[in-house]
Design a protein around this motif. Structure first.
Motif, PDB file in Angstrom:
ATOM      1  N   LYS A  45       3.505   1.414  -1.309  1.00 10.20           N
ATOM      2  CA  LYS A  45       4.614   1.636  -2.679  1.00 10.20           C
ATOM      3  C   LYS A  45       3.393   1.955  -3.699  1.00 10.20           C
ATOM      4  O   LYS A  45       3.060   2.701  -4.559  1.00 10.20           O
ATOM      5  N   HIS A  46       2.117   1.906  -3.278  1.00 10.43           N
ATOM      6  CA  HIS A  46       1.397   2.543  -4.251  1.00 10.43           C
ATOM      7  C   HIS A  46      -0.058   3.903  -4.223  1.00 10.43           C
ATOM      8  O   HIS A  46       0.476   4.609  -5.231  1.00 10.43           O
ATOM      9  N   VAL A  47       0.635   4.238  -2.910  1.00  8.11           N
ATOM     10  CA  VAL A  47      -0.363   5.294  -2.184  1.00  8.11           C
ATOM     11  C   VAL A  47       0.800   6.724  -2.265  1.00  8.11           C
ATOM     12  O   VAL A  47       1.862   6.876  -1.427  1.00  8.11           O
ATOM     13  N   TYR A  95       1.193  -1.168   0.447  1.00 14.75           N
ATOM     14  CA  TYR A  95      -0.435   0.243  -0.008  1.00 14.75           C
ATOM     15  C   TYR A  95       0.770   1.106  -0.373  1.00 14.75           C
ATOM     16  O   TYR A  95       0.378   2.587  -1.090  1.00 14.75           O
ATOM     17  N   THR A 107      -2.651  -4.080  -4.486  1.00 11.69           N
ATOM     18  CA  THR A 107      -2.941  -3.408  -3.506  1.00 11.69           C
ATOM     19  C   THR A 107      -3.616  -2.093  -4.945  1.00 11.69           C
ATOM     20  O   THR A 107      -4.265  -2.398  -6.055  1.00 11.69           O
ATOM     21  N   GLY A 108      -4.937  -1.452  -3.616  1.00  8.12           N
ATOM     22  CA  GLY A 108      -5.766  -0.848  -5.045  1.00  8.12           C
ATOM     23  C   GLY A 108      -6.730  -0.875  -4.311  1.00  8.12           C
ATOM     24  O   GLY A 108      -6.913  -0.492  -2.894  1.00  8.12           O
ATOM     25  N   GLU A 151      -0.858  11.292  -0.568  1.00  7.91           N
ATOM     26  CA  GLU A 151      -3.161  10.909  -0.724  1.00  7.91           C
ATOM     27  C   GLU A 151      -3.679   9.436   0.773  1.00  7.91           C
ATOM     28  O   GLU A 151      -4.127   9.221  -0.419  1.00  7.91           O
ATOM     29  N   VAL A 186     -10.039  -0.055   0.598  1.00 11.39           N
ATOM     30  CA  VAL A 186      -8.737  -0.674   0.274  1.00 11.39           C
ATOM     31  C   VAL A 186      -8.489  -1.948  -0.088  1.00 11.39           C
ATOM     32  O   VAL A 186      -8.994  -2.665   1.146  1.00 11.39           O
ATOM     33  N   ARG A 241      -6.156   6.575  -6.221  1.00 15.65           N
ATOM     34  CA  ARG A 241      -5.256   6.259  -5.402  1.00 15.65           C
ATOM     35  C   ARG A 241      -5.895   6.229  -4.199  1.00 15.65           C
ATOM     36  O   ARG A 241      -5.309   6.064  -3.488  1.00 15.65           O
ATOM     37  N   THR A 242      -6.780   7.256  -3.929  1.00 21.60           N
ATOM     38  CA  THR A 242      -6.842   7.794  -2.472  1.00 21.60           C
ATOM     39  C   THR A 242      -8.769   7.316  -2.608  1.00 21.60           C
ATOM     40  O   THR A 242      -9.251   8.092  -3.075  1.00 21.60           O
ATOM     41  N   CYS A 243      -9.154   7.108  -1.390  1.00 16.14           N
ATOM     42  CA  CYS A 243     -10.596   8.312  -1.055  1.00 16.14           C
ATOM     43  C   CYS A 243     -10.138   8.955  -0.102  1.00 16.14           C
ATOM     44  O   CYS A 243      -9.492   9.684   0.223  1.00 16.14           O
ATOM     45  N   TYR A 255       2.991  -5.089  -7.982  1.00 11.61           N
ATOM     46  CA  TYR A 255       4.190  -5.022  -7.610  1.00 11.61           C
ATOM     47  C   TYR A 255       4.766  -6.443  -7.486  1.00 11.61           C
ATOM     48  O   TYR A 255       4.750  -6.802  -6.019  1.00 11.61           O
ATOM     49  N   GLY A 286      -2.930  -1.676  -8.043  1.00 12.61           N
ATOM     50  CA  GLY A 286      -1.639  -1.193  -8.537  1.00 12.61           C
ATOM     51  C   GLY A 286      -0.897  -2.654  -8.279  1.00 12.61           C
ATOM     52  O   GLY A 286      -1.244  -3.179  -7.140  1.00 12.61           O
TER      53      GLY A 286
END
Lengths: 482, 168
Positions: free
Chosen positions: A403-405, A401, B35-36, A409, B58, B149-151, B30, B28
């Protein structure tokens, strides 16, 4: 991207500077005028005795050899150029005889020739043709036409007569042509030799005058001559005047790589020998200075691309590539001993899991003495010395997580990426032992291409880091200063 | 595998017409980890209309191969894990739908599991609510637009049920 662009610009600048610093080249005439440096390596020009084909034109040639003063003047004129090591025709004959195995092959060849001529006298035509063909092949291998042209001519003449009596007019004509190439004054005798032989031989002679045989013997590199990029063979022949062409001197310059430079000069032209020698001199390499290895002093500078990876990876990220630019300075201060100073700057890529979250800018510097040796255009070197490296800030995480965000944000669900999930270490300094090994190839003049591999083991860390043992290589373009 | 995927409501294989919710995956990848975000929409009107958004989650426990992806989301907020649970829709449309409010206040299950496989053109698989497998397969296809990528934070969600609170 910006960092990579900066690296590319630095590399381009290094290459440009390397080329721009090179001194402007001198002309060959200026180099001769200034004098050749000690140990100058001169191209060796081996001049074969001239084959005088002018008697071919006469049905009954003079008994004595025609003068070849133009050829002699050509040789003298060429030898006047100090940058060339001219081997004169007399020395060339000694050189031919000094080749390995010459004497042994000569005995066999002459024996085959005698045997073939005996066979012909005993009217064993098939045996005669076979033995004389073997002799001809051996004579050709020995370049015996320059050593004893009459023996070669006699063997080819008898072979032609035998072939003609067997009814093979075409091969007979070729054999007569080869006999005449070896001895252009050779003639058959009326009332002694067979009339049809005389007629065929005369046809071959007239054909040789109008259209000189293809010079395959003149343009080949002998199998027994050692290959050398600094040796050139010059074979020549004097050709008779025909309807639309005056008497002329024709030369063929042969290099060991297969390159052939033909040239022809009309004898009636004023300064014919000088003109031909001048053109030949201009077409040959000038030669090159060879550094006195005992005194050393050679300096080289190269720049190019570099790549490495850290074989010791305590980050837990797996290996990742580092790509950048490298510049090296070499100083050969003694025979086969030199000093290398290298500077490398590289930017990291990412590992396959992308645990590495930011590029690592790494500087490496190396200083070490080493051994160098040359083999022809190749130079090999190995250096052992001190390496100082400075890897930049390292940011890693194995939290997917994180890494992604991006950090800004993570306003919600921050618990998914706790602070301690990201590890960061600042730039540090590492010192250790470095080893390089490489090979370089001379291109033109003093430019060279270099390939080098390198590795290091660090023994001292200013701050603790998990990276070590870089292993990589570089590919560079360089210039040698003398 | 990385990128935005939305439930396919246009083709016959998609069959999302009868479902109360549709999902969009913002993935996403990796290495083998995934994730995402999973964004849930009420299946009313135009699909995937931001005004019908009803929960942003998430992805957890995501794993991927070249041909498959598995992950789950927690539908029910866990007081012991702050930040867990649903995110928030756009502030001007705070879960206006009764369907959405009900779903948020009384989730049908604790975790919703996605087991999908396919290729770069489509991912097919089942959604499992806790241990009970759904009786229909879902198809996801690549969606246009950037990967989210976010809420939005809870500050922007006045009507979001707070963790552990009784829903209105």
């Amino acid at each position: 991207m910006t960092r990579l662009r900066t690296l590319a610009l630095c590399l381009a600048g290094l290459v440009f500077a390397t080329c721009a610093l090179a001194a402007p080249p001198l002309s060959d005439a200026e180099r001769l005028r200034d004098g050749l440096p000690p140990g100058f390596r001169r191209p060796t020009v081996v001049i074969y005795p001239v084959l005088d084909a002018r008697p071919l034109a006469a049905a009954t040639p003079a008994a004595t050899s025609a003068e070849t003063s133009v050829f002699d003047a050509f040789v003298a004129e060429l030898a006047r150029h100090e940058n060339l090591n001219v081997v004169r025709p007399g020395q060339t004959l000694q050189r031919l005889r000094a080749r390995k195995g010459f004497a042994e092959v000569e005995v066999v060849a002459r024996g085959k020739a005698d045997e073939g001529q005996d066979d012909y006298k005993q009217v064993r035509l098939d045996a005669a043709v076979d033995h004389l063909a073997e002799a001809a092949a051996l004579f050709s291998k020995l370049e015996y036409i320059y050593v004893d042209p009459r023996t070669v001519a006699r063997a080819e003449l008898v072979r032609g007569q035998a072939l003609l009596e067997k009814g093979d007019g075409i091969d007979a004509s070729i054999a007569f042509g080869r006999a005449l190439a070896a001895d252009p004054r050779l003639r058959l005798r009326p009332n002694y030799d067979r009339p049809e032989c005389i007629e065929a031989f005369e046809r071959a002679r007239r054909a040789a005058v109008d259209t000189p045989p293809a010079p395959t013997e003149l343009i080949r590199w002998p199998t027994d001559e050692p290959v050398s990029p600094d040796v050139y063979l010059v074979r020549s022949r004097l050709l008779p005047a025909v309807a639309d062409r005056p008497e002329r001197l024709e030369i063929y310059v042969v290099g060991s790589g297969g390159a052939v430079i033909p040239d022809v000069q009309a004898l009636a032209t004023p300064d014919a020998a000088s003109r031909l020698a001048g053109r030949l001199w201009a077409s040959l390499p000038f030669g090159r200075a060879v550094k006195d290895k005992k005194s050393g002093g050679e300096v080289r500078l190269d720049a190019g691309f570099a790549w490495f990876l850290f074989a010791e990876d305590g980050l837990g990220t797996g290996v990742f590539n580092n790509v950048g630019a490298q510049s090296s300075f070499f100083w050969g201060f003694a025979r086969n001993i030199g000093l290398q100073i290298a500077f490398l700057v590289a930017n990291s890529g990412r590992d396959s899991e992308e645990d590495l979250r930011a590029d690592i800018l790494t500087y490496r510097a190396f200083l070490g003495p080493g051994y160098e040796s040359r083999v022809g255009p190749w130079r090999f070197d190995a250096h052992l010395g001190v390496e100082v490296a400075s890897p930049g800030r390292i940011t890693t995480t194995d939290n997917v997580y994180c890494k992604h965000v991006p950090p800004d944000e993570r306003t919600i669900f921050a618990a998914f990426c706790p602070q301690d999930a990201i590890s960061t270490t600042d730039r540090t300094v590492l010192v250790g032992a470095g080893l390089t090994a490489g090979a370089s190839l001379d291109l033109v003049d003093d430019l060279y291409l270099a390939l080098q591999v390198n590795a290091a083991e660090y023994f001292y860390q200013l701050d603790t880091t998990d990276l070590g043992r870089p292993v990589g290589g570089s590919f560079s373009l360089g210039y040698r200063f003398r | 595998m990385s990128g935005a995927w939305q439930q396919d409501c246009d083709s016959a294989e998609g069959r999302c017409g009868d479902e109360p919710f549709v999902y969009m995956l913002h993935v996403g990848r990796y290495g083998d980890d995934v994730t995402g975000l999973v964004v849930r929409y009420v299946n009313e009107g135009a699909p995937f209309d931001p005004r019908t958004e009803c929960g942003c989650y998430v992805m957890q426990g995501g794993r991927a191969t070249d041909t498959s992806v598995t992950l789950h989301i927690k539908l029910e907020a866990d007081p012991a894990a702050p930040g867990d649970g649903p995110g928030c829709p756009a502030p001007e449309h705070p879960f206006a739908s009764e369907t959405c409010r009900t779903a948020l206040s009384a989730p049908p299950c604790n975790t919703l599991r996605f087991d999908l496989s396919g290729d770069e053109d489509a991912l097919d698989g089942r959604l499992t609510c806790d241990d009970a497998a759904a009786d229909v397969t879902r198809r996801f296809v690549p969606a246009r637009g950037k990967t989210r990528r976010t809420c939005l934070s809870a500050d922007h969600c006045p009507n979001l049920p707070s963790t552990g609170d009784t829903p209105p």
